[in-house]
Design an enzyme around this catalytic site. Sequence first.
Site, PDB file in Angstrom:
ATOM      1  N   ALA A   3      -6.333 -22.673   2.115  1.00 40.01           N
ATOM      2  CA  ALA A   3      -6.750 -22.330   0.751  1.00 40.01           C
ATOM      3  C   ALA A   3      -6.475 -20.867   0.429  1.00 40.01           C
ATOM      4  CB  ALA A   3      -8.235 -22.627   0.569  1.00 40.01           C
ATOM      5  N   ALA A  62      -0.895 -19.564  -1.366  1.00 38.14           N
ATOM      6  CA  ALA A  62       0.042 -20.674  -1.504  1.00 38.14           C
ATOM      7  C   ALA A  62      -0.727 -21.967  -1.712  1.00 38.14           C
ATOM      8  CB  ALA A  62       0.940 -20.775  -0.273  1.00 38.14           C
ATOM      9  N   PHE A  81       8.299   0.155  -4.236  1.00 37.76           N
ATOM     10  CA  PHE A  81       7.976  -0.457  -2.962  1.00 37.76           C
ATOM     11  C   PHE A  81       9.206  -0.444  -2.076  1.00 37.76           C
ATOM     12  CE2 PHE A  81       3.786  -1.783  -2.333  1.00 37.76           C
ATOM     13  CZ  PHE A  81       3.705  -2.656  -1.262  1.00 37.76           C
ATOM     14  N   GLN A 115       7.709  -9.423  11.869  1.00 41.10           N
ATOM     15  CA  GLN A 115       7.686  -8.139  11.181  1.00 41.10           C
ATOM     16  C   GLN A 115       6.615  -7.219  11.744  1.00 41.10           C
ATOM     17  OE1 GLN A 115       6.552  -7.396   6.794  1.00 41.10           O
ATOM     18  NE2 GLN A 115       8.751  -7.024   6.921  1.00 41.10           N
ATOM     19  N   HIS A 136       4.811  -4.015  10.804  1.00 42.40           N
ATOM     20  CA  HIS A 136       4.563  -3.171   9.633  1.00 42.40           C
ATOM     21  C   HIS A 136       4.515  -1.716  10.085  1.00 42.40           C
ATOM     22  CE1 HIS A 136       2.663  -1.436   6.108  1.00 42.40           C
ATOM     23  NE2 HIS A 136       2.820  -2.561   5.468  1.00 42.40           N
ATOM     24  N   LEU A 189      -4.249  -2.654   8.559  1.00 40.13           N
ATOM     25  CA  LEU A 189      -3.111  -2.392   7.698  1.00 40.13           C
ATOM     26  C   LEU A 189      -3.375  -1.278   6.692  1.00 40.13           C
ATOM     27  CD1 LEU A 189      -0.336  -3.307   6.580  1.00 40.13           C
ATOM     28  CD2 LEU A 189      -1.606  -4.790   5.019  1.00 40.13           C
ATOM     29  N   GLU A 248       1.987  -0.454   2.250  1.00 41.00           N
ATOM     30  CA  GLU A 248       3.235   0.213   1.911  1.00 41.00           C
ATOM     31  C   GLU A 248       3.102   0.938   0.586  1.00 41.00           C
ATOM     32  OE1 GLU A 248       6.927  -1.579   3.218  1.00 41.00           O
ATOM     33  OE2 GLU A 248       7.299  -2.014   1.097  1.00 41.00           O
ATOM     34  N   ARG A 292      11.189  -2.504   6.098  1.00 37.38           N
ATOM     35  CA  ARG A 292      10.139  -2.290   7.091  1.00 37.38           C
ATOM     36  C   ARG A 292      10.643  -2.237   8.517  1.00 37.38           C
ATOM     37  NH1 ARG A 292       5.174  -5.924   4.692  1.00 37.38           N
ATOM     38  NH2 ARG A 292       4.768  -4.544   2.935  1.00 37.38           N
ATOM     39  N   HIS A 352       2.668  -7.854  11.978  1.00 36.23           N
ATOM     40  CA  HIS A 352       2.068  -8.050  10.653  1.00 36.23           C
ATOM     41  C   HIS A 352       2.385  -9.399  10.030  1.00 36.23           C
ATOM     42  CE1 HIS A 352       0.676  -7.019   6.690  1.00 36.23           C
ATOM     43  NE2 HIS A 352       1.863  -7.121   6.162  1.00 36.23           N
ATOM     44  N   ARG A 404      11.255  -9.206   5.808  1.00 34.73           N
ATOM     45  CA  ARG A 404      10.690  -9.418   4.479  1.00 34.73           C
ATOM     46  C   ARG A 404      10.465  -8.078   3.804  1.00 34.73           C
ATOM     47  NH1 ARG A 404       5.793  -9.078   2.397  1.00 34.73           N
ATOM     48  NH2 ARG A 404       4.567  -9.088   4.313  1.00 34.73           N
ATOM     49  N   SER A 460       5.980 -11.289  -0.213  1.00 31.91           N
ATOM     50  CA  SER A 460       5.205 -12.403   0.350  1.00 31.91           C
ATOM     51  C   SER A 460       4.298 -13.020  -0.697  1.00 31.91           C
ATOM     52  CB  SER A 460       4.379 -11.929   1.540  1.00 31.91           C
ATOM     53  OG  SER A 460       3.558 -12.985   1.993  1.00 31.91           O
TER      54      SER A 460
END
Lengths: 291, 560, 318
Positions: free
Chosen positions: B11, B14, B114, B227, B229, B239, B242, B273, B337, B372, B377
């Site tokens: 949930a 997506a 970004f 990935q 990060h 985290l 970015e 990244r 990440h 990515r 994402s």
Amino acid sequence: MKYAFYPGCVARGGTPELLSSSMAVLKKLNIEVEELTKAGCTGAGVLQEKNPLLGDTINVRTLAMAEEKKLNIMTLCSTCQGVLSQANHKVKKDPEYLKKINELIKDEGYNYKGTTEVKHLLWILVEDYGLDKLKSHFVKELSSLKFAPFYGCYMVRPSEALGFDEKPERQEYLEKVIESVGATAIDFPGKFSCCGFPVLFINQKNSLKMVSNQTGSAKDLGADAMVTPCPLCHLNLDGYQGKARSNNRGDKADLPIIHMPQMIALAMGIETKDVGLGRHIVSTKEILNKI
Amino acid sequence: MYDHDLLIVGAGLAGLRCAVEAQKLGLKVAVITKVHPVRSHSNAAQGGINAPLTDRGDDWKGHALDTIKGSDYLADQDAVEIMSQEAGEAVLELERMGVIFSRGDDGKLGTRRFGGQKVARTFFVGAITGSALLHVLYEQSLKLGLQVYEEWFVTSLIKHEGAVRGVVALDLKTGELESITAKSVVIAAGGAGRVFEPSTNALICTGDGLSLAWNNGAGLMDMEMIQYHPTTLARTGILLSEAARGEGAYLLNSEGDRFMKEYAPDYMELASRDVVSRSEQTEINEGRGIDGNVLLDLRHLGKEFIETRLGYLQEVSVEFLGIDMAEKPVPIRPGMHYIMGGVKTDVDGETGVPGLYAAGECANVSVHGANRLGANSLLDTVVFGRRSAEKASEYVKSVPNDIIPTEKYVKRDLELIKNIMDADGKYKVAEVRNKMATAMTKGIGVFRDQESMEYAKKIVDQTKIDYRDSIRIENKGKVYNTDLLFALELGNMIDCAESIVHGALTRKESRGAHFRTDIPGRNDEEWLKHTLIYKSLEGEITVKTPDVTITDWEPIERVY
Amino acid sequence: MKVSIDVKRFDPEKLNENHWVQNYKMDIHPSSTVLDALIHVREEIDGTLGLRCACRASICGSCGMRVNGKAKLVCKTRIEELAEEGETLLIEPMGNQPVIKDLIVDISAFFAKMTQITPFLQPDELPKQGEFIASNDSMEKLLTEMNCIMCGLCVSECTILEVDDTFIGPAALAKASRFVYDPRDSQTSDRLNFLNDEPGGIWDCTRCMQCVDVCPKDVAPMDRIMDLRETAIEIGAKKTHGYDHTNSFEKSVVAHGRLDESRLALESAGIFNIPRLLDLIPVGLRALIKGKLPPLFPHKAEDNKKIKEIAKKIKEME
């Protein structure tokens, strides 16, 4: 030691015993006070619901009055303490807002610069006067008494306005003072709780439940009385205790609610007339018997 | 026994986007999730969501190119085209649902820069974009009255006569195992960060969806693309978005130099990244780090700016490290990440297994390829979450209204659980997981080589054996048995680790995040391909290498 | 660093003696958070301990609990700030919500309150193309409430929810403010009227500031509720006892500079509200007997005209 005195509306209204006992204590301790007779009501948070700017302005005006006299303010009421501190904190954090307020009070000649400190008598006794010195004035033994401390919301929240970052020990002063008179401070989990006064006229059912919960649980823990630095808490916990307890716990109002200065006055052996214990709705006879 | 047209596992963004769309299309939908929807890891995304908006002079082809270049040309370009073309509408849809995107002076959506993108096209909400989007989608789910199996853990898919027809799941509150049938299932259960240690990911990111799909015939593609990060907080690995670099923060080494000028003179701190992480790791390895970290410097941005646009970052820095970003630079280092790899799907979420769809981080369309770009994402989740709902709504029309005999599937999982509960081995679950995860970070790190990857494989193989023979569970209860839950999750993590290791050993080149110090160059002639791994029912692993789909953008050297 | 925690436990599967306090001791990293300690317990000492946690980064809202009696998000509560080395911390589940197991509480009531306040944007009509136009200021103002991660700490400590579970509560009321102040929402007055009129609405908050104190994201729910009260009055929402109370207070302060308590009590009850007025008589009588009935003519502040002038100036500013 001298302070700008701000007794608050209720000390001159529904709780005259608070004022009389405080004045008696201050006299014995030789603490000089000069009342800010022109100062207005803090608004108690209620005025701020409808007119926050008016509330902040009246309070900054009060702060400016004390600043002019180069004195810190002494309060007798947790709510006054909290509301004044919040106003003080707000304008210190936001110079633009302070400017706006100073505009509104400038024709009286006030211009608040942010230097006034607001201290409840409780803080003054611990921080400025000193508990050891205070104890030297005590003549009566209160060691057989167990008191439940009840601070009052505005004295303990929000922490940043009340200086708890620098002085976290302020959250223990009431217990310290109780212990200084020789009594036992009960480990009362509701000590920072709300008494229900703000919703008394709005949702009486809830307000009374709160009074019943707090006084009932203190009584269950063996308290002889509840000690509070806030006259508004006193009014609710004392005045409505009968109805609250009978509605919710089915028992009687049997927990006297005494003002913090009254406790000090008792320890100092001050005349009971000034202490004003006869003015309480819930009888304080038991306490007097135990001393 | 419950029954639906579409059951969505997960949930997060997506999953909820798919659910909201499916509900609007009139399907009988439900979402099954092991945590309350707003606890899903989508809430940790901070920086923003990309979209090329044409009314601002942007062009979808620009976003597509940046994405494809960012992917080191491993992305399937037909899929990227669709994502870039639909991005604008996807973001505007979110705004209309109520997301409080930041605005420009004209009152229209505002942007920030970004990584890896030539123009500023990242739309954001402070530094809490993921949380803001997730909460709004949750609000929409309340509006539509979406049914949620809250705190249920899917133990297996029900595959009946070759098609996926539901799940068997554990109700965490009661410890009871039940079957839920559906005409189709969308897996949107997120990534697998816990396969590594440390990771920015939440403790719940255990690759459950990947494992479920893999064990039912779907392929896992490009799993070696992990990935790292560039800016994760020292020690805790939390985290730091970015967005900090997007708003102008610098990366400094121990000598106070903006070292990115050596590695990416054009894009500097906003290179892709993998490039930035490798640069940082190189600085650290060559002695220009500070206790294994480099520094992220935001001082020049000013306190007020930081607290409005990057408020959450400041909160994290102050709360977890005691550092005020306006006063001091923050020590950071690369941290695991995101997995670009995942369940292979087409542009509509189809996995090739009838009735089974996948979307979000657990899927691999592929739009992210070997690396990515930041803020892609969130875009991926809503675009393909929606498309999966559309496709599934078509598919379910063809599924008969028969009753599936589910007892045998429930019985099978009861056995599985009983075996775990009765196990009396010498290892605790956490011990086994920690050992594997630490080895995975060591072996499949920012830099890797044959030796390190084989080491990782060795540990994973041993972990499989330990998991089968040597674990024990202390908690024998039924209500919220997290001991059991962790054991089940560990099984899923091991599947992910296995596929990652296989993918890594298969790809004999360096591309994007898969950087082999023993084969450092990119080899388009032989390796413009995906690694695609299947597992048979007996546990046999097959590796295929399908070609990457190229449309308009011929692979060239990737320079930032 | 040596750490000692007492955890209040509950096992619903035990028939008797299912509540107890269990102590755990460990030696962990000096900067560890309370959550680090709990995870250590779960992974290495006692796998039966139940708690919710996920992100470890104060964004998912899972790990709300009471530490030494105060509600906290344990993933960002560092042990060294609360206890000396070896001093025992008491960890209990959040308050005002039924305990399912150990530190896991039933959060369904929390989310049910959200649905009461229509928690989704209700625009009049969608823009024909592109986005709603709105100023950045208006969106940034909503950030304060949008920072809410639905952790439940405010609900855990809410004094009114402790005695009255029909109160909509700080979290839901704060969430309601997010829609009231969103320029794209068209149901502003309907929302305000609902929040104003509904029993358990904005006027039931007792202003105890617990929610402001414990919120880990500075949402300050009580301040949001106060905003709603101010706005409800502005749009002329139905006059509740709460309105009467604050209105009377303002009149009193402006007129006398001080509070006229007796009048306040009467006006808050409602001058024409006979039952409520009768209700005040016993209290009033008792106060009169004890000599603490507030004076009929309240003690005015000296120079109270000045306060009247300030009030007038402020009114003109608006």
